[in-house]
Design an enzyme around this catalytic site. Structure first.
Site, short mmCIF file in Angstrom:
data_model
loop_
_atom_site.label_atom_id
_atom_site.label_comp_id
_atom_site.label_asym_id
_atom_site.label_seq_id
_atom_site.Cartn_x
_atom_site.Cartn_y
_atom_site.Cartn_z
NE ARG A 20 8.65 -2.85 10.55
CZ ARG A 20 7.59 -2.21 10.09
NH1 ARG A 20 7.70 -1.39 9.08
NH2 ARG A 20 6.40 -2.41 10.62
NE ARG A 24 7.11 -4.57 5.24
CZ ARG A 24 5.91 -4.19 5.62
NH1 ARG A 24 5.70 -3.77 6.85
NH2 ARG A 24 4.91 -4.23 4.78
CE LYS A 32 -2.13 -0.64 3.69
NZ LYS A 32 -2.67 -0.02 4.87
NE ARG A 58 1.08 -5.19 13.52
CZ ARG A 58 2.34 -5.23 13.10
NH1 ARG A 58 2.61 -5.03 11.83
NH2 ARG A 58 3.32 -5.45 13.93
NE ARG A 78 -7.63 0.65 12.61
CZ ARG A 78 -6.46 0.10 12.88
NH1 ARG A 78 -5.37 0.73 12.55
NH2 ARG A 78 -6.37 -1.05 13.49
#
Ligand code: ZN
Length: 211
Positions: A159, A127, A13, A170, A88
């Site tokens: 991360r 990531r 996104k 999530r 959201r």
């Protein structure tokens, strides 16, 4: 061009929102940046937001919608915008609709980038980020030298908030609260759904063709 962009973690996104912002000359308004912007304004609304952000709590829908309203009135958003991370949930989508009506404007498209759960997990967990400057990498696209940042020479690390458990949590929240917005926007003739599994450039081409 007034757009919202939706999709699970790892759908790309942020990247697509940046491409769109460049192409159409409109601001990419990510929720976190928007809250920081509100706090910098230093007004009553900014102070209310600050209390939540500093306590690490979710900013309530009603307050979020007020921040969106102020942010969309800023000069740089006069000819359009792309909202990333808002709405959201259904309450926020309805809030945005009321807001648009009160401003005499319309949302052009709700862009949804879909990727299956395994892609979402692989992309997110792979990531890596530079500790120093925040540049992002991926296991599959590492920096040139052994996890040393190409840009600043800093250390490139995983991360800490991207553990498999938190990513799954999530994703679950996304499926429960955000994904129903597909039906909401489909019913209103605004939905543009794009398969996000291809390369960022290909996904962008599909989006532009769909708009
Ligand atoms: Zn760096």
């Amino acid at each position: 061009m007034r757009l919202v962009i939706l999709g699970p973690q790892g759908a790309g996104k942020g990247t697509q929102a940046e491409y769109l912002a460049d192409k159409y000359g409109i601001p990419h308004i990510a929720t976190g940046d928007m809250f920081r912007w509100a706090i910098r304004q230093g007004d009553e609304l900014g102070r209310a937001v600050k209390d939540y952000v500093e306590a690490g709590r979710l900013v309530p829908d009603e307050l979020t919608i007020r921040v969106v309203s102020e942010r969309l009135d800023a000069d740089d958003a006069a000819s359009g915008w792309i909202l990333d991370g808002f709405p959201r949930n259904l309450a926020q989508a309805e809030g945005l609709e009321r807001l648009m009506r009160s401003k005499g404007r319309e949302l052009d498209r709700a862009l949804v980038i879909d990727v299956p759960e395994d892609v979402s997990l692989r992309r997110t967990l792979g990531r890596r980020v530079c500790e120093n400057c925040g540049a992002t990498y991926h296991e599959d696209r590492p920096p040139r030298n052994d996890w040393v940042c190409d840009r600043c020479g800093g250390r490139v690390v995983a991360r800490s908030d991207d553990s498999e458990a938190t990513v799954r949590e999530r994703l679950r929240t996304y499926h429960e609260q955000t994904e129903p917005l597909k039906d909401y926007y489909r019913e209103r003739g605004r939905l543009l759904e794009v398969d996000g599994t291809a390369s960022p450039e290909e996904v962008f081409e599909r989006i532009v063709a769909g708009l």
